[in-house]
Design a protein around this motif. Sequence first.
Motif, short mmCIF file in Angstrom:
data_model
loop_
_atom_site.label_atom_id
_atom_site.label_comp_id
_atom_site.label_asym_id
_atom_site.label_seq_id
_atom_site.Cartn_x
_atom_site.Cartn_y
_atom_site.Cartn_z
N GLY A 40 0.77 -1.23 0.00
CA GLY A 40 0.00 0.00 0.00
C GLY A 40 0.80 1.28 0.00
O GLY A 40 0.28 2.34 0.36
N TYR A 41 2.07 1.24 -0.41
CA TYR A 41 2.85 2.47 -0.51
C TYR A 41 3.50 2.53 -1.89
O TYR A 41 3.56 1.54 -2.62
N VAL A 42 3.99 3.72 -2.25
CA VAL A 42 4.59 3.91 -3.57
C VAL A 42 5.98 4.53 -3.41
O VAL A 42 6.21 5.36 -2.53
N ALA A 43 6.92 4.09 -4.25
CA ALA A 43 8.27 4.65 -4.27
C ALA A 43 8.37 5.62 -5.45
O ALA A 43 8.16 5.23 -6.60
N LEU A 44 8.68 6.88 -5.13
CA LEU A 44 8.81 7.93 -6.15
C LEU A 44 10.15 8.63 -5.98
O LEU A 44 10.24 9.84 -5.83
N LEU A 45 11.21 7.84 -5.99
CA LEU A 45 12.55 8.37 -5.75
C LEU A 45 13.11 9.12 -6.94
O LEU A 45 13.90 10.04 -6.78
N GLY A 46 12.74 8.74 -8.15
CA GLY A 46 13.36 9.33 -9.31
C GLY A 46 14.81 8.89 -9.43
O GLY A 46 15.27 7.96 -8.76
N VAL A 97 7.87 6.47 -0.42
CA VAL A 97 9.33 6.39 -0.38
C VAL A 97 9.87 7.51 -1.26
O VAL A 97 9.64 7.54 -2.47
N ALA A 98 10.58 8.46 -0.64
CA ALA A 98 11.09 9.61 -1.38
C ALA A 98 12.27 10.20 -0.60
O ALA A 98 12.45 9.94 0.59
N ASP A 99 13.05 11.01 -1.31
CA ASP A 99 14.23 11.66 -0.75
C ASP A 99 13.87 13.09 -0.35
O ASP A 99 13.51 13.91 -1.21
N THR A 100 13.96 13.40 0.94
CA THR A 100 13.59 14.73 1.42
C THR A 100 14.40 15.84 0.76
O THR A 100 13.91 16.97 0.61
N TRP A 101 15.63 15.55 0.36
CA TRP A 101 16.50 16.59 -0.19
C TRP A 101 16.14 16.97 -1.62
O TRP A 101 16.62 17.99 -2.13
#
Length: 271
Positions: A43-49, A137-141
Amino acid sequence: MAADLDRLAAWLRCPVCTADLRPVDRLTLGCGNGHRHDVNKRGYVALLGSGTSHVGDTADMLDARERVLEGGAYSPIAAAVSAACSGEHIVDAGAGTGYYLRAALPGRPGAHGLAMDLSAQAVARAVRSSDRIDGLVADTWRPLPIRSGVADVVLDVFAPRNLPEFQRVLRPDGRLVVVVPRADHLGSLRETGTMLDIPSDKADDVIHASETLYALLRREHVAYDLPLTDDLRTALIAMGPSARHASRHTAEPVTVGSTRVSVDVLLFSRR
């Protein structure tokens, strides 16, 4: 699953083109420009690029953090965070296992939160911990794959801060809650050389860096003495960045019987 996917998508924008994301099928989000992003079955998605160079917390670090937090060692901090939060849509940047986000969510049935973390393992645990938490899931920076103006509160507890992006995702009357350690936080453990030092003016640095984007509403010092068991002592050292840097070859075992918890809880309004 469809209702949950709708709720997850309502937070998000495409990391490629910044268009709003929508459910495409049971486990896919997509934008109007044809970009597609798979949703994990949990139920979550990774959008790290592309280009992310930072590393998320390991399973061992997360296990240690859960022992500390679920055991109540930081419950006064969670209570202060909860008191600072209002509204029904809360983004937790660097959410870890979701402990503080769960504390921040009010009792109203419509309230829900977005747990964002670089560690997929952390986000999976946060989503699993409450049916009112969505996961990202993502990078705060990096530019956040979150829609503008969707959050009543952005929560940042012992985590990296992307102040311009936090302001963008907040509603005009939104609030930012930041928790940072003071120099004496866990001081008796730091004196043994097993943990990284903390700058003496960390809260002042945050306040100064934020002044063009936010107005400081309140600064609360939360401090108390924490008795230590062997397991809690080990978990406190192992749950954070010190786990990557502390020497594994200390001359003597760490045996301090208590330590001081000392943090600042900063509440800002969006300018």
